[in-house]
Design a protein around this motif. Structure first.
Motif, PDB file in Angstrom:
ATOM      1  N   UNK A 105       0.837  -1.201   0.000  1.00 24.24           N
ATOM      2  CA  UNK A 105       0.000   0.000   0.000  1.00 24.24           C
ATOM      3  C   UNK A 105       0.875   1.255   0.000  1.00 24.24           C
ATOM      4  N   UNK A 106       0.417   2.275  -0.686  1.00 24.63           N
ATOM      5  CA  UNK A 106       1.165   3.524  -0.740  1.00 24.63           C
ATOM      6  C   UNK A 106       1.059   4.259   0.596  1.00 24.63           C
ATOM      7  N   UNK A 107       2.194   4.579   1.193  1.00 22.01           N
ATOM      8  CA  UNK A 107       2.216   5.294   2.455  1.00 22.01           C
ATOM      9  C   UNK A 107       2.355   6.784   2.193  1.00 22.01           C
ATOM     10  N   UNK A 108       1.829   7.622   3.114  1.00 17.04           N
ATOM     11  CA  UNK A 108       1.976   9.076   2.950  1.00 17.04           C
ATOM     12  C   UNK A 108       3.442   9.458   2.767  1.00 17.04           C
ATOM     13  N   UNK A 109       3.714  10.295   1.779  1.00 14.78           N
ATOM     14  CA  UNK A 109       5.064  10.745   1.522  1.00 14.78           C
ATOM     15  C   UNK A 109       5.884   9.837   0.624  1.00 14.78           C
ATOM     16  N   UNK A 110       5.375   8.638   0.350  1.00 15.85           N
ATOM     17  CA  UNK A 110       6.082   7.709  -0.522  1.00 15.85           C
ATOM     18  C   UNK A 110       5.854   8.077  -1.984  1.00 15.85           C
ATOM     19  N   UNK A 111       6.830   7.801  -2.806  1.00 13.86           N
ATOM     20  CA  UNK A 111       6.741   8.027  -4.245  1.00 13.86           C
ATOM     21  C   UNK A 111       6.325   6.712  -4.898  1.00 13.86           C
ATOM     22  N   UNK A 112       5.232   6.742  -5.639  1.00 15.26           N
ATOM     23  CA  UNK A 112       4.736   5.535  -6.296  1.00 15.26           C
ATOM     24  C   UNK A 112       5.544   5.275  -7.559  1.00 15.26           C
ATOM     25  N   UNK A 113       6.183   4.104  -7.642  1.00 16.72           N
ATOM     26  CA  UNK A 113       7.073   3.795  -8.763  1.00 16.72           C
ATOM     27  C   UNK A 113       6.570   2.601  -9.553  1.00 16.72           C
ATOM     28  N   UNK A 114       6.689   2.711 -10.862  1.00 14.44           N
ATOM     29  CA  UNK A 114       6.488   1.580 -11.766  1.00 14.44           C
ATOM     30  C   UNK A 114       7.830   1.323 -12.434  1.00 14.44           C
ATOM     31  N   UNK A 115       8.463   0.212 -12.067  1.00 13.15           N
ATOM     32  CA  UNK A 115       9.767  -0.150 -12.625  1.00 13.15           C
ATOM     33  C   UNK A 115       9.520  -1.108 -13.786  1.00 13.15           C
ATOM     34  N   UNK A 116       9.832  -0.667 -14.996  1.00 16.93           N
ATOM     35  CA  UNK A 116       9.480  -1.398 -16.204  1.00 16.93           C
ATOM     36  C   UNK A 116      10.725  -1.797 -16.989  1.00 16.93           C
ATOM     37  N   UNK A 117      10.493  -2.378 -18.157  1.00 14.91           N
ATOM     38  CA  UNK A 117      11.536  -2.597 -19.161  1.00 14.91           C
ATOM     39  C   UNK A 117      11.111  -1.839 -20.415  1.00 14.91           C
ATOM     40  N   UNK A 118      12.034  -1.583 -21.339  1.00 15.47           N
ATOM     41  CA  UNK A 118      11.655  -0.839 -22.547  1.00 15.47           C
ATOM     42  C   UNK A 118      10.605  -1.562 -23.381  1.00 15.47           C
ATOM     43  N   UNK A 119       9.823  -0.784 -24.118  1.00 19.89           N
ATOM     44  CA  UNK A 119       8.846  -1.304 -25.063  1.00 19.89           C
ATOM     45  C   UNK A 119       7.848  -2.242 -24.397  1.00 19.89           C
ATOM     46  N   UNK A 120       7.332  -1.841 -23.230  1.00 20.02           N
ATOM     47  CA  UNK A 120       6.448  -2.701 -22.436  1.00 20.02           C
ATOM     48  C   UNK A 120       5.096  -2.065 -22.157  1.00 20.02           C
ATOM     49  N   UNK A 121       4.688  -1.079 -22.950  1.00 20.13           N
ATOM     50  CA  UNK A 121       3.441  -0.336 -22.734  1.00 20.13           C
ATOM     51  C   UNK A 121       3.558   0.590 -21.531  1.00 20.13           C
ATOM     52  N   UNK A 122       4.778   0.812 -21.073  1.00 18.64           N
ATOM     53  CA  UNK A 122       4.962   1.583 -19.845  1.00 18.64           C
ATOM     54  C   UNK A 122       4.613   3.053 -20.012  1.00 18.64           C
ATOM     55  N   UNK A 123       4.864   3.621 -21.196  1.00 18.75           N
ATOM     56  CA  UNK A 123       4.563   5.040 -21.376  1.00 18.75           C
ATOM     57  C   UNK A 123       3.062   5.271 -21.497  1.00 18.75           C
ATOM     58  N   UNK A 124       2.347   4.343 -22.103  1.00 16.62           N
ATOM     59  CA  UNK A 124       0.887   4.437 -22.120  1.00 16.62           C
ATOM     60  C   UNK A 124       0.340   4.352 -20.697  1.00 16.62           C
ATOM     61  N   UNK A 125       0.922   3.475 -19.893  1.00 10.35           N
ATOM     62  CA  UNK A 125       0.514   3.373 -18.492  1.00 10.35           C
ATOM     63  C   UNK A 125       0.784   4.688 -17.771  1.00 10.35           C
ATOM     64  N   UNK A 126       1.962   5.257 -18.023  1.00  7.60           N
ATOM     65  CA  UNK A 126       2.278   6.552 -17.418  1.00  7.60           C
ATOM     66  C   UNK A 126       1.294   7.626 -17.868  1.00  7.60           C
ATOM     67  N   UNK A 127       0.911   7.600 -19.147  1.00 10.30           N
ATOM     68  CA  UNK A 127      -0.030   8.610 -19.635  1.00 10.30           C
ATOM     69  C   UNK A 127      -1.370   8.481 -18.920  1.00 10.30           C
ATOM     70  N   UNK A 128      -1.795   7.251 -18.670  1.00 10.56           N
ATOM     71  CA  UNK A 128      -3.004   7.034 -17.898  1.00 10.56           C
ATOM     72  C   UNK A 128      -2.877   7.649 -16.505  1.00 10.56           C
ATOM     73  N   UNK A 129      -1.697   7.514 -15.894  1.00  9.67           N
ATOM     74  CA  UNK A 129      -1.487   8.105 -14.575  1.00  9.67           C
ATOM     75  C   UNK A 129      -1.557   9.624 -14.646  1.00  9.67           C
ATOM     76  N   UNK A 130      -1.090  10.204 -15.749  1.00  9.78           N
ATOM     77  CA  UNK A 130      -1.201  11.655 -15.932  1.00  9.78           C
ATOM     78  C   UNK A 130      -2.659  12.073 -16.083  1.00  9.78           C
TER      79      UNK A 130
END
Length: 249
Positions: free
Chosen positions: A1-26
């Motif tokens: 679970x995300x704790x107050x003050x923690x930075x939520x990270x998605x650690x990915x590999x290249x070409x893994x749909x990660x930027x689309x996921x990031x755009x959804x977060x935006x």
């Protein structure tokens, strides 16, 4: 679970749909989002670590791991932060004091698909640029440290069932699921484009959101030798995390 003050990270590999996921977060609108801040340093910072670095490669004066990390920490003082980045950029920062600042999660992808896609852009890409070995190392380190594996999602699962997988990931990391964030308008994506003007993000520019997509397979029998060898070497690292992925019926 995300704790107050923690930075939520998605650690990915290249070409893994990660930027689309990031755009959804935006699209959520409730977090400050960072697009591969350490990757930008690794490739084109003041002193890049990119293994294919050339004399005329781009270098950005003043852009260092320390300055990138300071920017992320500064944003976290004001509110929730999400970061998408790749573990193979973290060698300089690797420490428990660094990792303790995050709520961790992982995005994986079949190496045959990642390597095939990378080969189309960079036929001479270096093994270090794939990131699978470092992703597994970070996953194992965090699992040992906390006594349980951090959440893992698989790109094929995500594309096959976007709302189900995203909702399960949100629950796993302790944030609300916002279905509306999964839709957007096609257009420029300057916020996520720093490498060569964003040629890697053409699919994202033309997309209007996460749409369910049938799972496909890559036939390596006719693939270039480099693609076959890299894919076979990386597969055990992928399968190691795949065994822990979030599964949604």
């Amino acid at each position: 679970m995300t704790e107050p003050g923690k930075i939520l990270a998605l650690w990915a590999v290249p070409r893994s749909t990660s930027t689309a996921f990031e755009w959804m977060m935006r699209m959520r609108g409730d977090m400050t989002c960072f697009h591969e801040p350490f990757g930008e340093v690794w490739y084109q910072g003041e002193s890049p670590d990119w293994p294919r670095l050339q004399a005329d490669s781009v270098r950005t004066p003043g852009l260092t791991y320390e300055s990138a990390w300071a920017n992320v920490r500064e944003a976290a003082r004001s509110g929730p932060v999400f970061i998408k980045d790749f573990p193979h950029y973290l060698d300089t920062l690797w420490s428990d004091s660094f990792f303790d600042r995050f709520t961790h999660s992982f995005l994986i992808r079949d190496p045959a698909k990642t390597v095939t896609s990378m080969y189309k852009h960079w036929p001479d890409f270096h093994m270090k640029e794939t990131g699978f070995v470092e992703q597994r190392a970070l996953f194992d380190h965090l699992t040992a440290q906390h006594g349980r594996p951090p959440p893992v999602i698989d790109s094929d699962d995500l594309l096959e069932n976007p709302p189900g997988v995203v909702a399960a990931w949100c629950e796993a990391v302790g944030i609300d699921f916002i279905p509306e964030a999964m839709r957007w308008t096609p257009g420029e994506r300057q916020e996520v484009s720093w490498w060569d003007g964003g040629s890697f993000h053409e699919n994202l520019r033309n997309s209007c959101g996460f749409e369910p997509r049938l799972r496909t397979l890559i036939d390596l029998a006719t693939a270039p030798r480099r693609v076959r060898e890299f894919s076979e070497f990386l597969r055990p690292h992928y399968e190691h995390l795949f065994a822990h992925r979030i599964q949604v019926s």
